[in-house]
Design a protein around this motif. Sequence first.
Motif, mmCIF file in Angstrom:
data_model
loop_
_atom_site.group_PDB
_atom_site.id
_atom_site.type_symbol
_atom_site.label_atom_id
_atom_site.label_comp_id
_atom_site.label_asym_id
_atom_site.label_seq_id
_atom_site.Cartn_x
_atom_site.Cartn_y
_atom_site.Cartn_z
ATOM 1 N N ILE A 277 -19.734 -16.442 -12.936
ATOM 2 C CA ILE A 277 -18.891 -17.558 -12.509
ATOM 3 C C ILE A 277 -19.065 -18.776 -13.410
ATOM 4 O O ILE A 277 -18.134 -19.564 -13.601
ATOM 5 C CB ILE A 277 -19.168 -17.914 -11.028
ATOM 6 C CG1 ILE A 277 -18.000 -18.724 -10.461
ATOM 7 C CG2 ILE A 277 -20.503 -18.628 -10.854
ATOM 8 C CD1 ILE A 277 -17.973 -18.778 -8.961
ATOM 9 N N ALA A 278 -20.248 -18.917 -14.016
ATOM 10 C CA ALA A 278 -20.464 -20.044 -14.929
ATOM 11 C C ALA A 278 -19.522 -19.974 -16.123
ATOM 12 O O ALA A 278 -19.128 -21.006 -16.681
ATOM 13 C CB ALA A 278 -21.919 -20.059 -15.405
ATOM 14 N N VAL A 279 -19.151 -18.763 -16.518
ATOM 15 C CA VAL A 279 -18.210 -18.596 -17.624
ATOM 16 C C VAL A 279 -16.839 -19.140 -17.227
ATOM 17 O O VAL A 279 -16.179 -19.840 -18.005
ATOM 18 C CB VAL A 279 -18.120 -17.118 -18.042
ATOM 19 C CG1 VAL A 279 -17.044 -16.919 -19.113
ATOM 20 C CG2 VAL A 279 -19.468 -16.627 -18.550
ATOM 21 N N ALA A 284 -12.596 -23.263 -17.446
ATOM 22 C CA ALA A 284 -11.763 -24.250 -16.750
ATOM 23 C C ALA A 284 -12.009 -25.653 -17.272
ATOM 24 O O ALA A 284 -11.162 -26.537 -17.098
ATOM 25 C CB ALA A 284 -12.029 -24.196 -15.245
ATOM 26 N N SER A 285 -13.156 -25.856 -17.918
ATOM 27 C CA SER A 285 -13.457 -27.155 -18.523
ATOM 28 C C SER A 285 -12.860 -27.292 -19.918
ATOM 29 O O SER A 285 -12.988 -28.344 -20.540
ATOM 30 C CB SER A 285 -14.976 -27.353 -18.605
ATOM 31 O OG SER A 285 -15.563 -27.303 -17.320
ATOM 32 N N GLY A 286 -12.238 -26.220 -20.405
ATOM 33 C CA GLY A 286 -11.600 -26.257 -21.718
ATOM 34 C C GLY A 286 -12.517 -25.916 -22.867
ATOM 35 O O GLY A 286 -12.152 -26.132 -24.034
ATOM 36 N N LEU A 287 -13.710 -25.370 -22.573
ATOM 37 C CA LEU A 287 -14.657 -25.074 -23.641
ATOM 38 C C LEU A 287 -14.409 -23.704 -24.263
ATOM 39 O O LEU A 287 -14.066 -22.752 -23.553
ATOM 40 C CB LEU A 287 -16.091 -25.089 -23.102
ATOM 41 C CG LEU A 287 -16.688 -26.431 -22.692
ATOM 42 C CD1 LEU A 287 -18.122 -26.228 -22.223
ATOM 43 C CD2 LEU A 287 -16.637 -27.418 -23.845
ATOM 44 N N ASN A 298 -13.213 -9.226 -17.168
ATOM 45 C CA ASN A 298 -12.153 -9.851 -16.376
ATOM 46 C C ASN A 298 -12.343 -11.353 -16.202
ATOM 47 O O ASN A 298 -11.400 -12.061 -15.843
ATOM 48 C CB ASN A 298 -12.028 -9.181 -15.004
ATOM 49 C CG ASN A 298 -13.180 -9.506 -14.071
ATOM 50 O OD1 ASN A 298 -14.344 -9.354 -14.435
ATOM 51 N ND2 ASN A 298 -12.865 -9.949 -12.869
ATOM 52 N N VAL A 299 -13.553 -11.884 -16.454
ATOM 53 C CA VAL A 299 -13.725 -13.332 -16.359
ATOM 54 C C VAL A 299 -13.495 -14.022 -17.692
ATOM 55 O O VAL A 299 -13.490 -15.249 -17.754
ATOM 56 C CB VAL A 299 -15.127 -13.714 -15.808
ATOM 57 C CG1 VAL A 299 -15.351 -13.111 -14.445
ATOM 58 C CG2 VAL A 299 -16.232 -13.333 -16.770
ATOM 59 N N CYS A 300 -13.295 -13.261 -18.747
ATOM 60 C CA CYS A 300 -13.031 -13.824 -20.080
ATOM 61 C C CYS A 300 -11.520 -13.915 -20.262
ATOM 62 O O CYS A 300 -10.892 -13.059 -20.877
ATOM 63 C CB CYS A 300 -13.666 -12.957 -21.154
ATOM 64 S SG CYS A 300 -15.464 -12.804 -20.987
ATOM 65 N N VAL A 301 -10.938 -14.986 -19.705
ATOM 66 C CA VAL A 301 -9.481 -15.026 -19.561
ATOM 67 C C VAL A 301 -8.787 -15.980 -20.523
ATOM 68 O O VAL A 301 -7.563 -15.967 -20.616
ATOM 69 C CB VAL A 301 -9.094 -15.393 -18.104
ATOM 70 C CG1 VAL A 301 -9.553 -14.315 -17.153
ATOM 71 C CG2 VAL A 301 -9.666 -16.744 -17.702
ATOM 72 N N VAL A 302 -9.525 -16.821 -21.234
ATOM 73 C CA VAL A 302 -8.876 -17.765 -22.141
ATOM 74 C C VAL A 302 -8.986 -17.248 -23.571
ATOM 75 O O VAL A 302 -9.837 -16.405 -23.875
ATOM 76 C CB VAL A 302 -9.505 -19.178 -22.018
ATOM 77 C CG1 VAL A 302 -9.410 -19.694 -20.598
ATOM 78 C CG2 VAL A 302 -10.942 -19.189 -22.488
ATOM 79 N N LEU A 332 -5.043 -25.505 -20.128
ATOM 80 C CA LEU A 332 -5.586 -24.253 -19.614
ATOM 81 C C LEU A 332 -4.507 -23.186 -19.558
ATOM 82 O O LEU A 332 -3.350 -23.474 -19.249
ATOM 83 C CB LEU A 332 -6.160 -24.455 -18.208
ATOM 84 C CG LEU A 332 -7.265 -25.498 -18.051
ATOM 85 C CD1 LEU A 332 -7.778 -25.493 -16.609
ATOM 86 C CD2 LEU A 332 -8.408 -25.242 -19.016
ATOM 87 N N CYS A 333 -4.908 -21.944 -19.840
ATOM 88 C CA CYS A 333 -3.946 -20.850 -19.690
ATOM 89 C C CYS A 333 -3.784 -20.532 -18.208
ATOM 90 O O CYS A 333 -4.686 -20.758 -17.390
ATOM 91 C CB CYS A 333 -4.400 -19.618 -20.474
ATOM 92 S SG CYS A 333 -5.842 -18.782 -19.798
ATOM 93 N N ASP A 334 -2.628 -20.008 -17.860
ATOM 94 C CA ASP A 334 -2.313 -19.745 -16.451
ATOM 95 C C ASP A 334 -3.266 -18.748 -15.812
ATOM 96 O O ASP A 334 -3.506 -18.794 -14.600
ATOM 97 C CB ASP A 334 -0.871 -19.235 -16.324
ATOM 98 C CG ASP A 334 0.163 -20.303 -16.646
ATOM 99 O OD1 ASP A 334 -0.194 -21.504 -16.591
ATOM 100 O OD2 ASP A 334 1.315 -19.949 -16.948
#
Length: 361
Positions: A277-279, A284-287, A298-302, A332-334
């Motif tokens: 979840i930290a990822v 979401a912070s734009g990093l 699945n959490v690597c979405v950007v 942020l991407c959708d």
Amino acid sequence: MKKIRVLQVVPSFNVGGAEGLVLTYLRNFDRSCMEMKAVSFYAPSGSIYDEIIKAEKLHVTYLNKKGPLDISFVKQLKAEIESFNPDVIHTHMSALKYVVMAGTLGKPIFHTIHSEVLTDAGIYDRFVNRFLFKKYKVTPIALHEELRRAVNRYYGCTNTVVVSNGIDVDKFKNGVSIRDELGIDEESFVLCHVGSFSKPKNHEFLIKVFKKVLSYKPNACLALVGGGVLENSIRKLVADEGLDGKVLFLGRRSDIYNVLKSSDVFVFPSLYEGFGIAVLEAEASGLPVVVSDKVPENVCVVPNVKRLSLDDNIDKWCEAVAECENMKSDVLCDDIYKFDIKNVLKELSQAYREKCGCHKN
């Protein structure tokens, strides 16, 4: 729509992924269609989560479990369950067996698997889980599809459902830089890591990567957020490597979104992760994010995510990190919004309602 009553049950509200998820549920559930409270087996320990619960007056009852072998508190647990009379009980970590001891097998029960099957629970708890998932149809929740398949395979069940962890996307998107407060120069290239000081988070490897980054970028610094049993050994490693003043130990914080906004790249070389979840919070912070391939895809979405093998040499990790300079983005991407806690809670609410027969109401 009929309101359903949901009881979240955790051993404690010490800082951790499972506890943080329950706290996020309590802060964001839809009060127009649900009542939710939580029970903690242990008294408050003074953690950041306990402080938030108190400050925001969240509906949590603390019991008086005295230690790992104490079961006398189960009478209290039974009384709390009978008093709240939930439509659904949702357990986490080692809580399931105690809920069953309290005589609740007539109620719909969900149990979240927060990590890889063999690391999520000890041998005894896995034995209990196997019996309850198959015999009594307690519903396991997996955080992603790969974990769902692993849970079904290991426990020999077919009823596992997938509900992701969730975050408050807007909170992380709208964080503000606090470099002055943290004592970080505006010209610094800031690597950030958020996680407990524990073996799975692989801090020793992270320190090696950071030391190599310094040879490329002398203005780099490393911000470490969290606490844990290995913190002192990591502090010693930092001192032994001559990195004092370059590595900041920021402790456990309630403003992680601001620390992330103060950073340039998020580095997360975990040995294994149930979810990561930290990822998501970093994304979401734009990093830009550099993670190990043990973090679920699945959490690597950007777009600005680099997944590397822990078998890759330090130079490759260092180059990946260095390439992230000036890659922060406020757009942020959708795809990140499918993990927004409000959307996740809608999925969870639907699963609850279907289990307790309220989905048509």
